[in-house]
Design a protein around this motif. Structure first.
Motif, PDB file in Angstrom:
ATOM      1  N   TRP A  49       0.843  -1.193   0.000  1.00 44.72           N
ATOM      2  CA  TRP A  49       0.000   0.000   0.000  1.00 44.72           C
ATOM      3  C   TRP A  49       0.881   1.248   0.000  1.00 44.72           C
ATOM      4  O   TRP A  49       1.933   1.275   0.639  1.00 44.72           O
ATOM      5  CB  TRP A  49      -0.897   0.022   1.235  1.00 44.72           C
TER       6      TRP A  49
ATOM      7  N   VAL B  25       0.494   5.043   1.125  1.00 45.22           N
ATOM      8  CA  VAL B  25      -0.395   5.871   1.940  1.00 45.22           C
ATOM      9  C   VAL B  25       0.159   7.285   2.001  1.00 45.22           C
ATOM     10  O   VAL B  25       1.308   7.503   2.409  1.00 45.22           O
ATOM     11  CB  VAL B  25      -0.534   5.296   3.363  1.00 45.22           C
TER      12      VAL B  25
ATOM     13  N   ASP C 186      -7.315  -5.009   4.417  1.00 47.94           N
ATOM     14  CA  ASP C 186      -8.024  -3.787   4.032  1.00 47.94           C
ATOM     15  C   ASP C 186      -7.404  -2.632   4.822  1.00 47.94           C
ATOM     16  O   ASP C 186      -7.836  -2.305   5.923  1.00 47.94           O
ATOM     17  CB  ASP C 186      -9.520  -3.904   4.330  1.00 47.94           C
TER      18      ASP C 186
ATOM     19  N   ARG D 157      -7.469   0.503   4.252  1.00 50.79           N
ATOM     20  CA  ARG D 157      -8.330   1.690   4.414  1.00 50.79           C
ATOM     21  C   ARG D 157      -9.215   1.571   5.648  1.00 50.79           C
ATOM     22  O   ARG D 157      -9.425   2.551   6.357  1.00 50.79           O
ATOM     23  CB  ARG D 157      -9.173   1.894   3.154  1.00 50.79           C
TER      24      ARG D 157
ATOM     25  N   HIS E  60      -5.020   9.418   1.855  1.00 48.82           N
ATOM     26  CA  HIS E  60      -5.556   8.397   0.945  1.00 48.82           C
ATOM     27  C   HIS E  60      -4.560   7.256   0.796  1.00 48.82           C
ATOM     28  O   HIS E  60      -3.345   7.440   0.908  1.00 48.82           O
ATOM     29  CB  HIS E  60      -5.922   8.989  -0.427  1.00 48.82           C
ATOM     30  N   ALA E  61      -5.126   6.059   0.575  1.00 47.91           N
ATOM     31  CA  ALA E  61      -4.326   4.845   0.471  1.00 47.91           C
ATOM     32  C   ALA E  61      -4.570   4.191  -0.886  1.00 47.91           C
ATOM     33  O   ALA E  61      -5.712   3.908  -1.259  1.00 47.91           O
ATOM     34  CB  ALA E  61      -4.692   3.875   1.595  1.00 47.91           C
ATOM     35  N   THR E  62      -3.488   3.950  -1.624  1.00 47.64           N
ATOM     36  CA  THR E  62      -3.549   3.313  -2.937  1.00 47.64           C
ATOM     37  C   THR E  62      -3.001   1.900  -2.837  1.00 47.64           C
ATOM     38  O   THR E  62      -1.926   1.679  -2.270  1.00 47.64           O
ATOM     39  CB  THR E  62      -2.725   4.108  -3.967  1.00 47.64           C
TER      40      THR E  62
ATOM     41  N   HIS F  27      -8.201   5.107  -3.555  1.00 46.06           N
ATOM     42  CA  HIS F  27      -9.007   5.486  -2.396  1.00 46.06           C
ATOM     43  C   HIS F  27     -10.353   6.039  -2.869  1.00 46.06           C
ATOM     44  O   HIS F  27     -10.405   6.829  -3.804  1.00 46.06           O
ATOM     45  CB  HIS F  27      -8.274   6.558  -1.596  1.00 46.06           C
TER      46      HIS F  27
END
Length: 375
Positions: A278, A280, A317, A319, A328-330, A346
């Motif tokens: 991730w 973030v 997960d 998020r 935001h988290a990609t 996100h």
């Protein structure tokens, strides 16, 4: 489909009703795989203009990044935003292209000093989802107008149009580099040290923290660059400024410094290891809270703590775990099932989602460009 010119690309897009997955060098696959066609811009390649005196370069989208970097290096110049090479992290092969860099707004550790990829963009040419050839901005700084669309295309991942040409302002390469390493700091003290360094007049060009460095100890890294005498002077000042965090260790070996920051840039510590990755983005002071919320994850801090790379157990997960922390988290690396369940990007707020949908309706009214990124 592998068009060899902008006109062939426009005709190919105009002539299809099937979903199209846009591909450059194939090194950054991030969305879900959907039935349809793959459209490669790899053959639309070549540097079309380089004016070293004007610090500008224009290249077609399929041009390899290595080719551009070599041409710039020959003139003592560089892409200042230090684009990441995703191949190690994602386990891909192929050749990174400059169009892919722009489409994903790929930016490395030096972003904290010079801005992101989009901040170096002067102009773009692209083909939209209706097969129309559009251009915005300029090829040299004095002719640039309409920056907004140029910046919009950077980071749009090919969902608004397929890039065919990009124009950049470039910067001179630095003469000397140095890294100050501080050992043994916990995450919160490391972010405090990086914030102090970035708020100083020392002109820090890289600020990263690894809770577990190569020797197992936490290491905080701060990079300076420029003329050799200036780097030496500023390094002494930085070391004195951060004295309360420890004496630190100074590395002025150019190859060693370059290798260390390449490892940060490319997140080499997570390559070829099991788990999801991730990316973030948060305010730096929230970086340690991200690591605490993702209990059991391994993290790397870049951009002074504002960018947190997290290696999590498969299917995590992130998020949900980060609820209540702004940012935001990609999802950068995961199985196809996880990407389908959690989506790559996100979720947008309702107003932003409405704006994004409106833009896609204008630029890709048939919804054929990279639909696998849309959820």
């Amino acid at each position: 489909m592998t068009p060899k010119s902008e006109q062939e690309l426009a005709e190919a897009i105009a002539g299809t009703d099937a979903p199209v997955t846009v591909r450059g060098g194939g090194t950054r696959p991030i969305g879900r795989a959907l039935p349809g066609q793959t459209l490669s811009v790899a053959e639309i390649s070549g540097i079309t203009l380089h004016e070293p005196g004007a610090l500008t370069l224009v290249a077609q989208a399929g041009t390899p990044v290595a080719e551009i970097e070599a041409a710039l290096a020959a003139e003592g110049q560089r892409l200042a935003f230090e684009p990441m090479d995703h191949r190690g992290l994602l386990g891909t092969t192929g050749t990174p292209t400059i169009g892919g860099v722009v489409a994903a707004n790929v930016s490395g550790p030096r972003r904290i000093q010079v801005g992101a990829c989009r901040d170096s963009l002067l102009g773009v040419r692209f083909v939209d989802g209706a097969g129309r050839v559009l251009r915005n901005g300029g090829r040299v700084m004095k002719n640039v107008t309409g920056y907004d669309l140029v910046k919009l295309m950077a980071g749009s991942y090919g969902t608004l149009g397929v890039l065919t040409e990009v124009s950049f302002k470039v910067l001179p390469a630095s003469e000397a580099f140095g890294t100050l390493r501080l050992y043994g700091l916990d995450d919160r003290h490391a972010v405090a040290a990086m914030s102090a360094a970035l708020g100083s007049p020392c002109e820090v060009s890289g600020a990263a923290h690894l809770p577990r460095g190569a020797d197992g100890r936490p290491v905080t890294m701060l990079r300076l660059e420029g003329f050799a005498e200036s780097v030496a002077y500023r390094m002494g000042g930085l070391q004195a400024l951060l004295g309360s965090f420890g004496d630190g260790e100074i590395d002025r070996d150019a190859e060693s410094v370059a290798a260390a920051w390449r490892a940060i840039r490319d997140v080499e510590a997570f390559a070829e290891r099991p788990g999801d990755v991730w990316r973030v983005s948060v305010k730096p002071s929230d970086g340690p809270a991200v690591a605490e919320a993702l209990d059991g994850a391994e993290v790397i801090y870049d951009w002074g703590g504002g960018l947190v790379w997290a290696l999590t157990p498969e299917g995590t997960d992130a998020r949900a775990a980060l609820a209540g922390i702004g940012g935001h988290a990609t999802l950068v690396r995961a199985s196809e099932d996880t990407r389908a369940r959690l989506t790559v990007f996100h979720p947008e707020s309702a107003p932003v989602a409405a704006l994004a949908a409106g833009l896609r309706a204008k630029f890709d009214p048939r919804g054929v460009l990279n639909p696998g990124l849309m959820g």
